[in-house]
Motif scaffolding. Structure first.
Motif: not given
Length: 310
Positions: A7-13, A92-94, A98-101
């Motif tokens: 699954e693609t996370l909508d978070i920039m790494i 946690d990303y869901k 917790t998604m900002g950890r």
């Protein structure tokens, strides 16, 4: 962008970013650490009250032992939380909370989190061993239940996760008690019982508030699997058990008995009122009140049991 389980996370790494001190603190879950250290201290004080009439003097005379106990316990708990974060990266990303950890955003890579978790846990265990082996063993028991039994297994598979996971949260007062006297008095186990029974109504109320987040993450919390009605009944049953459990320490005096009877009775009354509520938003509002009152109950219990022991 990053992928977890396809699954693609909508978070920039941003792997080039260096973790900040705040990132390290976040992974330690300092709220959990502080709450558990309070019960470690309570266990220490209560155990001391069986050895001397001047508990404050004893605390001063054994300040190094108390320091190693608190520091060792804190590190064991923090290390366990690091391992929890390492294991839960894929879910946690869901969840909004917790998604900002750093373990999710990529600010800190998994191998570093794992290494730090094991290192912090080992350091805390060594410090507890300096105190005595009984305190260290209970520290490891709490860590094992939290990391392996709860995080790796039951959290993802069964609604009983909240109950079994409560064992780890009930161990800290035993660590504090054992630091004073490895031969545990019955009161150490009563403290364990009270903390164990307090946790299900606390965390089930939280689960009701966060039901959709848990559902999105695929975590089988009781309100996700069985709904609010059963969850509310479970909360009431646990509070009903907590009320007499807290009074097993009635030998601490009339002040303790009165405070705990009033607190437990009112919490039970609040719980019973919730059984009448049928509208979902009203149920969530009720769950919020129950959650915050559980924190007040916990604080009042700790303050009372420590003060009557001095």
């Amino acid at each position: 962008m990053a992928k977890v389980n396809g699954e693609t996370l909508d978070i920039m790494i941003e792997q080039t970013d260096q973790p900040t001190f705040k990132d390290y603190v976040t992974l330690a879950k300092m709220g959990i650490v502080r709450a558990n250290l309070i019960t470690v201290f309570a266990g220490y004080v209560i155990a001391a009250s069986y050895l001397t009439d001047d508990v404050l003097l004893y605390l001063w005379q054994t300040k190094l032992t108390l320091l190693w106990t608190l520091l060792g316990s804190g590190l064991v708990i923090a290390g366990s939380c690091y391992l929890n974060n390492y294991i839960d990266r894929d879910i946690d990303y869901k969840m909004e909370r917790t998604m900002g950890r750093p373990s999710v955003t990529g600010k800190m890579d998994g191998q570093r989190i794992l290494a730090l978790g094991l290192g912090i846990l080992a350091t805390g265990t060594v410090l507890l061993l300096i105190v005595n082996h009984v305190a260290a063993v209970f520290g490891l028991i709490g860590s094992f239940v939290y990391v392996v039994i709860y995080t790796m297994w039951l959290k993802r598979t069964h609604t009983i996760n909240t109950v079994v996971g409560g064992i780890s949260g009930a161990v800290p007062p035993i660590i504090g008690f054992a630091a004073v006297t490895p031969t545990l008095h019955i009161d150490a186990w009563i403290l364990f019982l009270i903390m164990f029974v307090w946790q299900p109504p606390h965390f089930l109320a939280l689960a009701m508030r966060r039901t959709e987040e848990y559902r999105a993450a695929g975590i089988p919390m009781l309100p996700v699997v069985n709904g609010f009605a059963i969850t509310k009944r479970q909360i009431v049953w646990w509070i009903a058990v907590l009320l007499p459990s807290s009074l097993l320490l009635a030998h601490y005096g009339i002040i303790y008995v009165l405070v705990m009877a009033v607190l437990g009775g009112y919490w039970l009354y609040m719980g019973l009122q919730g059984l009448k509520i049928k509208e979902e938003q009203a149920e969530i509002k009720w769950a919020s009140k129950m959650f915050f009152f559980s924190l007040f109950y916990f604080t009042a219990w700790i303050v009372t049991v420590v003060l009557v022991s001095l």
